[in-house]
Design a protein around this motif. Structure first.
Motif, PDB file in Angstrom:
ATOM      1  N   HIS A 169       3.575   0.339  -0.761  1.00 29.07           N
ATOM      2  CA  HIS A 169       3.019   1.575  -0.205  1.00 29.07           C
ATOM      3  C   HIS A 169       1.510   1.536   0.030  1.00 29.07           C
ATOM      4  O   HIS A 169       1.010   2.216   0.903  1.00 29.07           O
ATOM      5  N   PHE A 170       0.713   0.837  -0.777  1.00 29.25           N
ATOM      6  CA  PHE A 170      -0.747   0.802  -0.639  1.00 29.25           C
ATOM      7  C   PHE A 170      -1.375   2.195  -0.672  1.00 29.25           C
ATOM      8  O   PHE A 170      -2.388   2.449  -0.022  1.00 29.25           O
ATOM      9  N   LEU A 171      -0.780   3.099  -1.427  1.00 29.86           N
ATOM     10  CA  LEU A 171      -1.286   4.471  -1.448  1.00 29.86           C
ATOM     11  C   LEU A 171      -2.752   4.583  -1.871  1.00 29.86           C
ATOM     12  O   LEU A 171      -3.503   5.367  -1.269  1.00 29.86           O
ATOM     13  N   PRO A 172      -3.210   3.864  -2.912  1.00 31.54           N
ATOM     14  CA  PRO A 172      -4.619   4.010  -3.296  1.00 31.54           C
ATOM     15  C   PRO A 172      -5.582   3.660  -2.163  1.00 31.54           C
ATOM     16  O   PRO A 172      -6.727   4.093  -2.170  1.00 31.54           O
ATOM     17  N   HIS A 173      -5.101   2.869  -1.222  1.00 30.15           N
ATOM     18  CA  HIS A 173      -5.907   2.517  -0.054  1.00 30.15           C
ATOM     19  C   HIS A 173      -5.649   3.482   1.101  1.00 30.15           C
ATOM     20  O   HIS A 173      -6.594   3.979   1.735  1.00 30.15           O
ATOM     21  N   ALA A 174      -4.392   3.753   1.366  1.00 28.97           N
ATOM     22  CA  ALA A 174      -4.020   4.515   2.566  1.00 28.97           C
ATOM     23  C   ALA A 174      -4.585   5.926   2.570  1.00 28.97           C
ATOM     24  O   ALA A 174      -4.901   6.464   3.637  1.00 28.97           O
ATOM     25  N   ILE A 175      -4.737   6.548   1.396  1.00 30.51           N
ATOM     26  CA  ILE A 175      -5.231   7.936   1.384  1.00 30.51           C
ATOM     27  C   ILE A 175      -6.645   8.027   1.941  1.00 30.51           C
ATOM     28  O   ILE A 175      -7.054   9.081   2.449  1.00 30.51           O
ATOM     29  N   TRP A 176      -7.400   6.918   1.898  1.00 31.37           N
ATOM     30  CA  TRP A 176      -8.788   6.971   2.352  1.00 31.37           C
ATOM     31  C   TRP A 176      -8.925   6.784   3.846  1.00 31.37           C
ATOM     32  O   TRP A 176     -10.050   6.825   4.375  1.00 31.37           O
ATOM     33  N   LEU A 177      -7.828   6.611   4.559  1.00 32.75           N
ATOM     34  CA  LEU A 177      -7.886   6.732   6.013  1.00 32.75           C
ATOM     35  C   LEU A 177      -8.356   8.132   6.405  1.00 32.75           C
ATOM     36  O   LEU A 177      -8.884   8.339   7.503  1.00 32.75           O
ATOM     37  N   ALA A 178      -8.195   9.080   5.480  1.00 33.09           N
ATOM     38  CA  ALA A 178      -8.660  10.442   5.730  1.00 33.09           C
ATOM     39  C   ALA A 178     -10.171  10.505   5.923  1.00 33.09           C
ATOM     40  O   ALA A 178     -10.685  11.451   6.526  1.00 33.09           O
ATOM     41  N   ALA A 179     -10.908   9.502   5.438  1.00 31.18           N
ATOM     42  CA  ALA A 179     -12.368   9.507   5.596  1.00 31.18           C
ATOM     43  C   ALA A 179     -12.791   9.367   7.052  1.00 31.18           C
ATOM     44  O   ALA A 179     -13.952   9.623   7.388  1.00 31.18           O
ATOM     45  N   PHE A 180     -11.880   8.958   7.921  1.00 29.66           N
ATOM     46  CA  PHE A 180     -12.196   8.824   9.353  1.00 29.66           C
ATOM     47  C   PHE A 180     -11.906  10.117  10.124  1.00 29.66           C
ATOM     48  O   PHE A 180     -12.116  10.152  11.335  1.00 29.66           O
TER      49      PHE A 180
END
Length: 318
Positions: A273-284
């Motif tokens: 899932h890579f959730l700890p990484h994927a949630i920070w796509l929100a920074a864009f």
């Protein structure tokens, strides 16, 4: 007849010159072009609310490792630099409680946001370092660690705070760079370790599907050509991920959606899932617009300044 300057009627005095400020370069504007503090407030909510989920489920191995013999502890380089001792159950329970509690306070952005934020960041760094010091190092936590260290630097921020802020811009850019770095360095690792084009033409995805694929994912094992194409597609996406840093508007949002879809497909095929990484796509994304969807009593109301210096440059849109 034109009036001439005489001792009795002196000519008009020259207009006073403004204090000249050095013009920022493109990179200066990219790093520090003001962003609303509300975006930081939303990113804090995302990060600090996600933290208990991560610590209790995704990196819960830190607690399990504390019950193992100390001689199994193989500290990663950062742990060696910091001389972190082998974990004990008492230390890990204390670290868990303090880190989660400080994070929930920091999420409000009102009560000692810098102090509670940095306590959270240091506590989580210790926690995740212990988790990675027993033979398995995950690369999906880079953006989360960076975000926890840069978000407190802004100080107080509410979801209704529309004031532009250079510190907010710097924090957001650091998170964005860490997100892109995880993608791009993953592509570089494929070249450095797997070889080019050996990795792209290999059977890595086929092996992963056979090892931990879902029933849906295993249905693709019999199509090696399709899986090789998917490996090339994955590599090219990671290699071109720096485009996330420079696109604006709809093209940027479409690329963010693409990477979010990439993670969703990966999870559907092999439960990665890579959730700890994927949630920070929100920074864009312009998260400050979410404030307008809330009831007025929950928004807060800090207006953007009505004026700004005449020589200020327009920040880059984001």
């Amino acid at each position: 007849m034109t009036a001439a300057a005489t001792p009795e009627a002196p000519g008009p005095a020259p207009a006073p010159e403004r204090d000249a400020e050095p013009r920022r370069t493109y990179w200066g504007r990219w790093w520090y072009g003001p962003m609303p503090r509300a975006r930081i407030a939303w990113l804090r909510i995302i990060g600090y609310v996600f933290l208990p989920f991560d610590m209790l489920l995704l990196t819960s191995s830190s607690m399990a490792h504390a019950r193992l013999p100390a001689d199994l502890y193989q500290p990663v380089r950062l742990a060696r630099w910091l001389h972190l001792p082998a974990p004990t159950p008492g230390a890990m329970y204390t670290l868990l409680v303090v880190t989660i509690a400080a994070g929930l306070v920091a999420a409000t952005g009102r009560v000692l946001p810098r102090l509670t934020g940095y306590v959270t960041a240091c506590g989580y760094l210790w926690w995740v370092t212990i988790s990675m010091s027993y033979g398995k190092v995950d690369h999906d936590h880079l953006a989360l660690v960076i975000a926890l260290f840069v978000l407190p630097s802004v100080g107080r921020a509410g979801i209704g705070d529309r004031r532009g802020c250079e510190a907010s811009a710097w924090s957001v850019r650091c998170i964005q760079v860490s997100v892109v770095a995880a993608y791009f360095l993953s592509a570089w690792a494929k070249v450095r370790i797997g070889g080019f084009p050996a990795w792209q033409n290999g059977a890595t995805v086929q092996w992963a599907l056979s090892r931990r694929g879902t029933p849906f994912g295993r249905s693709f094992i019999e199509y090696p050509l399709l899986l090789r194409i998917s490996q090339w597609f994955m590599f090219l996406a990671e290699a071109t991920s720096p485009a996330l840093l420079f696109l604006r508007g709809r093209p940027l949002y479409l690329l963010v959606l693409f990477f979010a879809g990439f993670h969703a497909v990966t999870y559907a095929l092999m439960t990665i899932h890579f959730l700890p990484h994927a949630i920070w796509l929100a920074a864009f994304l312009p998260l400050e617009r979410l404030t307008g969807l809330l009831p007025e009593r929950l928004r807060g109301s800090t207006e953007a300044p009505a004026t700004r210096p005449a020589d200020a440059r327009q920040p880059l849109p984001s």
